[in-house]
Design a protein around this motif. Structure first.
Motif, PDB file in Angstrom:
ATOM      1  N   ALA A  42       3.749   2.462   0.151  1.00  0.00           N
ATOM      2  CA  ALA A  42       4.235   1.094   0.203  1.00  0.00           C
ATOM      3  C   ALA A  42       3.197   0.216   0.862  1.00  0.00           C
ATOM      4  CB  ALA A  42       5.548   1.020   0.987  1.00  0.00           C
ATOM      5  N   CYS A  43       3.123  -1.047   0.494  1.00  0.00           N
ATOM      6  CA  CYS A  43       2.182  -1.989   1.094  1.00  0.00           C
ATOM      7  C   CYS A  43       2.839  -3.347   1.178  1.00  0.00           C
ATOM      8  CB  CYS A  43       0.873  -2.051   0.290  1.00  0.00           C
ATOM      9  SG  CYS A  43       1.070  -2.733  -1.376  1.00  0.00           S
ATOM     10  N   ASP A  44       2.379  -4.164   2.121  1.00  0.00           N
ATOM     11  CA  ASP A  44       2.861  -5.523   2.302  1.00  0.00           C
ATOM     12  C   ASP A  44       1.761  -6.489   1.906  1.00  0.00           C
ATOM     13  OD1 ASP A  44       5.238  -4.531   3.277  1.00  0.00           O
ATOM     14  OD2 ASP A  44       4.521  -4.490   5.342  1.00  0.00           O
ATOM     15  N   SER A  45       2.099  -7.549   1.237  1.00  0.00           N
ATOM     16  CA  SER A  45       1.124  -8.570   0.823  1.00  0.00           C
ATOM     17  C   SER A  45       1.482  -9.887   1.487  1.00  0.00           C
ATOM     18  CB  SER A  45       1.110  -8.719  -0.702  1.00  0.00           C
ATOM     19  OG  SER A  45       2.386  -9.112  -1.171  1.00  0.00           O
ATOM     20  N   LEU A  46       0.482 -10.666   1.833  1.00  0.00           N
ATOM     21  CA  LEU A  46       0.654 -11.957   2.476  1.00  0.00           C
ATOM     22  C   LEU A  46      -0.258 -12.966   1.800  1.00  0.00           C
ATOM     23  CD1 LEU A  46       1.807 -13.693   4.789  1.00  0.00           C
ATOM     24  CD2 LEU A  46      -0.141 -12.948   6.182  1.00  0.00           C
TER      25      LEU A  46
END
Length: 367
Positions: free
Chosen positions: A356-360
């Protein structure tokens, strides 16, 4: 339909004079506001893609049989017995490619066996009484009634001191279930087959006013008098306007759409407004009727059923639901709604099994 008659939904049709007798046709023919006949509609599934002629010749079990010039309902078919409770009925059979309709005058019939045809005239008359009592067993059993006969020997045969033959003694035993008295009346004074002697121009007269009065009397709730309901319509401007529209048949656009949609079913009796088989309650008494229907803290479905059986007004279902949901007694005793259990995420069993990864972005600096 012929003439200016209208076809309305049938449901259960009861006789105002004999409310314990009824039938349930598929429709009722109304002419000039008075019911003049019934309609029975059948669509045999096995013959849905055939015309009537092909259906009659394809199977001996088909609902119709061929006569000299047309078709006729088979007397041994189950549909024939469904029509026995209805006099003056239009029977309709249709398929995807054809339709057949005719007027069927049903009558109670007695088909004698081959042996019974050799009975003497007195034996046939005696057997007729047995058949009639067994045919109407539902209405005669447990009540005292009179058998009016036009055959003098039957008065002696069915007396207590008679010694008839064994065959008639067996019929006498059948009649011991019933409490009746036999009365002799000569044939000239006892027209047994009145319906078959009526002329074609004779039509049954139905007093619509008596029928509406019968509906109004039975639609009033037991805890409210009909005089109490008659006092309130003048204080309700909406019902006053509806009553005026029914009497004049004008300005229906000015009333609620709920009344406009049933304008063919509403009628007026004095100051009362009746819609079908239900009594329209004035707005002042609606809350009282709702509380009476919810007496005993019944649920939403039971409260609605209790109301629909006798009374009606616009948005009655929503108001019944609101009364049930805001009832303090019902809220205290009902079970609390439990929250749904939490759904946990299963942990991975090996590395890199779940990624899983978070993008901003984008931000103000377009990074």
């Amino acid at each position: 339909m012929k003439g200016d008659g209208l076809l309305r939904s049938g449901g259960l049709v009861l006789s105002p004079k004999w409310p314990w007798l009824g039938c349930s046709p598929d429709g009722v023919v109304v002419k000039g506001g008075v019911p003049v006949g019934c309609v029975k509609i059948k669509c045999p599934y096995a013959s849905k893609d055939l015309n009537i002629s092909e259906s009659v010749h394809s199977s001996t079990r088909f609902v119709l049989k061929q006569t000299e010039n047309s078709w006729k309902l088979q007397e041994k078919h189950a549909y024939y017995y469904q029509c026995q409770g209805v006099v003056n009925i239009d029977f309709v059979v249709y398929t995807n490619v054809d339709i057949c309709m005719w007027r069927e005058f049903t009558k109670i019939f007695l088909c004698g066996k081959i042996v019974e045809r050799r009975y003497s005239h007195t034996e046939k008359e005696a057997l007729g009484l047995v058949w009639a009592c067994e045919r109407f067993h539902v209405y005669l059993y447990g009540s005292k009634f009179a058998l009016i006969i036009d055959h003098k020997p039957l008065e002696v045969i069915y007396s207590k001191n008679s010694t008839p033959p064994a065959r008639i003694q067996r019929w006498v035993l059948h009649l011991q279930l019933y409490d009746f008295t036999d009365t002799y009346r000569p044939g000239m004074q006892n027209i047994a087959d009145t319906l078959s002697r009526l002329t074609m121009n004779t039509r049954p007269t139905i007093d619509a006013e008596d029928y509406i009065r019968f509906v109004a009397k039975n639609a009033v709730p037991n805890a409210i008098t009909i005089q109490e309901v008659e006092k309130e319509p003048d204080k309700d401007p909406e019902l006053s306007k509806v009553r005026s529209c029914i009497l004049t048949d004008h300005q229906w656009e000015s009333v609620d759409v709920a009344y406009r949609s049933v304008r063919q079913e509403v009628s007026v009796l004095g100051k009362l407004i009746i819609c079908g088989m239900r009594l329209v309650i004035p707005k002042i008494l609606q809350k009282k009727v709702l509380n009476l229907a919810h007496e005993g803290h019944q649920g939403i479905v039971k409260t609605r059923q209790c109301l629909r059986s006798k009374v009606g007004w616009p948005n009655i279902d929503k108001e019944a639901e609101k009364v049930c949901c805001t009832c303090h007694g019902c809220q205290v005793v009902q079970l609390l709604s439990r929250p749904e259990p939490m759904v946990r995420t299963c942990l991975p069993e090996s590395p890199w099994e779940i990624i899983a990864c978070d993008s901003l972005g984008p931000t103000d600096n377009n990074i």
